[in-house]
Enzyme design. Structure first.
Site, PDB file in Angstrom:
ATOM      1  N   GLY A 246       0.816  -1.210   0.000  1.00 44.78           N
ATOM      2  CA  GLY A 246       0.000   0.000   0.000  1.00 44.78           C
ATOM      3  C   GLY A 246       0.843   1.250   0.000  1.00 44.78           C
ATOM      4  CE  LYS A 252       3.313   0.256   3.325  1.00 38.09           C
ATOM      5  NZ  LYS A 252       2.713   1.599   3.200  1.00 38.09           N
ATOM      6  CG  HIS A 468     -13.236   8.821 -15.832  1.00 37.24           C
ATOM      7  ND1 HIS A 468     -12.720   9.384 -16.965  1.00 37.24           N
ATOM      8  CD2 HIS A 468     -12.464   7.750 -15.564  1.00 37.24           C
ATOM      9  CE1 HIS A 468     -11.673   8.694 -17.370  1.00 37.24           C
ATOM     10  NE2 HIS A 468     -11.496   7.683 -16.533  1.00 37.24           N
ATOM     11  CD  GLU A 469     -12.257   5.832 -12.133  1.00 33.80           C
ATOM     12  OE1 GLU A 469     -12.260   4.635 -12.518  1.00 33.80           O
ATOM     13  OE2 GLU A 469     -11.363   6.642 -12.437  1.00 33.80           O
ATOM     14  CG  ASP A 544      -8.784   5.886 -18.940  1.00 33.43           C
ATOM     15  OD1 ASP A 544      -8.063   5.138 -18.265  1.00 33.43           O
ATOM     16  OD2 ASP A 544      -9.780   6.483 -18.492  1.00 33.43           O
TER      17      ASP A 544
HETATM   18  P1  ADP Z   1       3.168   3.015   6.582  1.00 33.19           P
HETATM   19  O1  ADP Z   1       4.007   2.010   7.295  1.00 33.19           O
HETATM   20  O2  ADP Z   1       2.062   2.387   5.792  1.00 33.19           O
HETATM   21  O3  ADP Z   1       3.934   3.975   5.771  1.00 33.19           O
HETATM   22  P2  ADP Z   1       2.652   3.847   9.229  1.00 33.19           P
HETATM   23  O4  ADP Z   1       2.086   2.614   9.815  1.00 33.19           O
HETATM   24  O5  ADP Z   1       4.072   4.112   9.533  1.00 33.19           O
HETATM   25  O6  ADP Z   1       2.419   3.884   7.683  1.00 33.19           O
HETATM   26  O7  ADP Z   1       1.749   5.059   9.676  1.00 33.19           O
HETATM   27  C1  ADP Z   1       2.283   6.197  10.265  1.00 33.19           C
HETATM   28  C2  ADP Z   1       1.367   6.723  11.316  1.00 33.19           C
HETATM   29  O8  ADP Z   1       0.165   7.195  10.740  1.00 33.19           O
HETATM   30  C3  ADP Z   1       0.933   5.669  12.306  1.00 33.19           C
HETATM   31  O9  ADP Z   1       1.834   5.577  13.357  1.00 33.19           O
HETATM   32  C4  ADP Z   1      -0.421   6.182  12.751  1.00 33.19           C
HETATM   33  O10 ADP Z   1      -0.297   7.136  13.759  1.00 33.19           O
HETATM   34  C5  ADP Z   1      -0.951   6.856  11.529  1.00 33.19           C
HETATM   35  N1  ADP Z   1      -1.796   5.946  10.760  1.00 33.19           N
HETATM   36  C6  ADP Z   1      -1.556   5.529   9.504  1.00 33.19           C
HETATM   37  N2  ADP Z   1      -2.524   4.719   9.063  1.00 33.19           N
HETATM   38  C7  ADP Z   1      -3.410   4.593  10.072  1.00 33.19           C
HETATM   39  C8  ADP Z   1      -4.631   3.872  10.229  1.00 33.19           C
HETATM   40  N3  ADP Z   1      -5.124   3.099   9.239  1.00 33.19           N
HETATM   41  N4  ADP Z   1      -5.268   3.968  11.406  1.00 33.19           N
HETATM   42  C9  ADP Z   1      -4.783   4.727  12.384  1.00 33.19           C
HETATM   43  N5  ADP Z   1      -3.649   5.429  12.302  1.00 33.19           N
HETATM   44  C10 ADP Z   1      -2.951   5.383  11.154  1.00 33.19           C
HETATM   45 ZN    ZN Z   2     -10.165   6.196 -16.536  1.00 31.04          ZN
END
Ligand code: ADP
Ligand code: ZN
Ligand code: MG
Length: 650
Positions: A246, A252, A468-469, A544
């Protein structure tokens, strides 16, 4: 950089659950470098040392009268003014008194200051002149030579000890700089970044919102870790690796941590970049070490952030490749194959570039599970805002739903940042509670920064995007044999304003002519729907059109599907690879100019013909189109079921 791993746990421990504001998203962490002042300080140090040494040299070594001409020196001997001459290889020194104060041998050959205060001293650069000795003999002047070995301690210090000390100092200085810059030359093979397991992770699934599908899949992983027997008794294989895919800031890392927290196991975290070192073999050793430690600590989770840093495909590496990275990757593959899935070790990895990963990493027994962690939709954003404003004192007027509504395309990290920013603004304004206008201002601030990374849509743009979508999706639904629509979204992604995801039901290796035409239709559907509601064309469909044109061209030049050149391929593969990443084979034109003209016209004709066909599909289903677009505007994403329900109700 070196204490990257060990810093994290403390941060996490100090952090109470769900505290948005104290944990602002800081973007990429900088390696642990000395502040710039360190440089300046050291330079000043060297400067002082050099100046000091020159001064010392000047004061103590050269405190003699300026030299006189040799002829003058001779005259002074002849006139009897000089009564005694001291000779060294580099200087003749004449004294005006006959008796030396000390024994000549103990005197520094360079020092003239030992002469008594009444006597004057003349110095000259010697010339090989036998007459001088004769003259001195004649005048009965005492002359003697002083050898270099007669140096005093001071001389030794200046000619040897100080330069060596100085060189040593410089050497130390540069080593330190190198060390700070990340590649510590002196510790090859040593594990610089100490890998430590974090225990007692406080993060839970409740701290993550807006990524429900990902959470569902990971709940299962938690269960694997907690009751591996449940799965193995029945003969099932527990997955070894799960890849979180993602865009940045979607949670993540947070999810990986939450898995460890929920399962109550230790958590090893390393970034892919930590493995890639200046020296071949170091990264591989690090991987070995990591897995050895993890096996001892099982059950546990290894989390490799930014897997793409080591997992880049080896196939496309025509430019020689990177030995170190390849070795590291190989070691990782070996380790992943090596451990037993029942050992309670699960590897999570995160990437935002799954497309560049080496296919070997995605094979069964490795990262065979992929979990999509996407940008949150309206509901998800609201939930994330709630989590992060949990510890913030909000004014009752604050409407988080409204905030969520205008932050389409924002990632979880962006939202956490907004809450934090709003809290700071309230403090600056001297308010006790965070007000709606703080949020508005915070969003404005963030949008300005975000606009470089992703588009923020205006209402009219959003409406056009929704149509569009919806257009793509509807044409896909009514094109026989097309892959079913899995997801439609108007959440901006990078520079795409929205997307329609089709999922193939089965693997297809050959595509028929009607499949290709169907693809062109689906691609054109977006633009046609836009044109139907706004009455004009926009630039939104540029990519597209490129894709549709490419398909049409390939049909004619590569697949022999045109009227005039039936069953003739008009291109031949060139020798090299081209494209921005040098990953696409280059094609060479091997046909006549007139053929080119035919190809161009044929492409235009084909696309035009499909355009007309598709326009009919959509015009006949205007009501459904309106409904799908409205649903998209409302919810931002529609999954397969919701889309199907809309089609059936119409
Ligand atoms: P990635 O690893 O996908 O780049 P992170 O997990 O490091 O993102 O996210 C950074 C911060 O953003 C997290 O510590 C949190 O505070 C916030 N955050 C990001 N996504 C979420 C989510 N889905 N729910 C709650 N907080 C989030
Ligand atoms: Zn399109
Ligand atoms: Mg991350």
């Amino acid at each position: 950089m070196s204490d990257f791993g060990s810093q994290e746990p403390q941060k996490d421990k100090k952090k109470p659950k769900g505290d948005g504001p104290q944990f602002p998203f800081g973007g990429p962490k900088l390696p642990d470098m000395k502040p710039f002042g360190g440089w300046k300080f050291s330079l000043l140090y060297i400067f002082i040392l050099v100046v000091g040494m020159s001064l010392f040299n000047y004061v103590f070594l050269n405190r003699v009268n300026p030299t006189i001409d040799f002829s003058e020196f001779k005259t002074k001997i002849a006139s009897g003014e000089i009564k005694r001459v001291e000779m060294t290889e580099s200087y003749f020194t004449g004294y005006t008194s006959a008796v030396p104060r000390r024994t000549p041998v103990s005197r520094s050959p360079l020092r003239g200051s030992s002469a008594s205060s009444e006597e004057t001293m003349y110095r000259t650069v010697p010339i090989n002149d036998p007459d001088l000795i004769k003259l001195m003999d004649e005048k009965k002047i005492a002359y003697y030579a002083v050898s270099r070995e007669g140096s005093t301690i001071l001389n030794i210090i200046f000619s040897w000890v100080l330069p060596i000390a100085f060189l040593f100092f410089i050497w130390r200085f540069f080593m330190k700089r190198l060390g700070n810059m990340g590649g510590n030359v002196l510790s090859v093979g040593q594990n610089r970044a100490v890998i430590v397991a974090e225990g007692d992770i406080v993060t839970r699934f409740n701290d993550v919102a807006g990524v429900d599908e990902a959470k569902e899949e990971l709940v299962e992983v938690v269960d694997f870790l907690k009751n591996p027997r449940k799965y193995t008794d029945i003969g099932g294989k527990i997955p070894k690796g799960v890849l979180l895919v993602g865009p940045p800031g979607t949670g993540k890392t947070l999810l990986a941590r939450a898995v460890a927290g929920e399962a109550e196991v230790s958590f090893f975290r390393m970034s892919g970049a930590d493995f890639v070192e200046m020296f071949v073999g170091v990264g591989a050793a690090r991987v070995r070490d990591l897995f050895k430690q993890a096996r001892d600590k099982a059950p546990c989770i290894i989390f490799i952030d930014e897997l793409d840093a080591i997992g880049k495909s080896r196939i496309n590496n025509i430019a020689g490749g990177n030995d170190e990275r390849e070795q590291t990757l190989n070691q990782l593959l070996v380790e992943m194959d090596g451990f037993d899935a029942t050992s309670g070790l699960i590897i999570l990895a995160a990437t935002n570039r799954p497309d560049v990963l080496d296919p070997a990493l995605l094979r069964p027994g490795r990262f065979d599970r992929q979990v999509l962690v996407d940008r949150p939709d309206l509901k998800g954003r609201e939930a994330i805002l709630k989590i992060h404003s949990g510890a913030v004192k909000l004014s009752p007027q604050v409407d988080l739903t409204a905030v969520a509504r205008i932050t389409s395309g924002f990632s979880g990290a962006d939202l956490a940042n907004i809450v934090n920013e709003a809290a700071l603004l309230a403090v600056r304004a001297g308010r006790q509670l965070v007000a709606q206008k703080d949020f508005d201002e915070a969003i404005e601030k963030t949008v300005a920064g975000l606009q470089k990374k992703t588009r923020i849509l205006k209402p009219e743009e959003r409406r056009l995007t929704a149509y569009h979508e919806a257009g793509h999706a509807l044409v896909a639904a009514f094109t026989p044999n097309a892959d079913p629509v899995q997801k439609i979204s108007i959440i901006p992604r990078g520079f795409a304003l929205g997307y329609t995801l089709q999922m193939p039901v089965e693997d297809r290796y050959t595509v028929t002519q009607s499949d290709l035409l169907g693809k062109i239709d689906i691609l054109l559907g977006g633009r046609i729907a836009e044109e139907m509601v706004s009455g004009e064309y926009s630039t939104g469909a540029a990519s597209d059109l490129t894709k549709a044109t490419d398909i049409a061209r390939k049909m004619i030049t590569d697949y022999g599907m045109s009227g005039r050149f039936r069953n003739v391929a008009l291109t031949s593969r060139g020798a090299g690879m081209g494209g921005p990443d040098r990953q696409e084979p280059m094609f060479q034109r091997e046909y006549a100019e007139s053929t080119q003209q035919y190809v161009d016209e044929e492409i235009a004709r084909l696309v035009d013909q499909e355009y007309g066909k598709t326009e009919d599909i959509l015009k006949n289903r205007r009501a459904v189109l309106d409904q799908v677009a409205a649903a998209l505007l409302e919810k931002e994403t529609l999954d397969e079921k919701e889309f199907r329900a809309l089609l059936e109700s119409a």
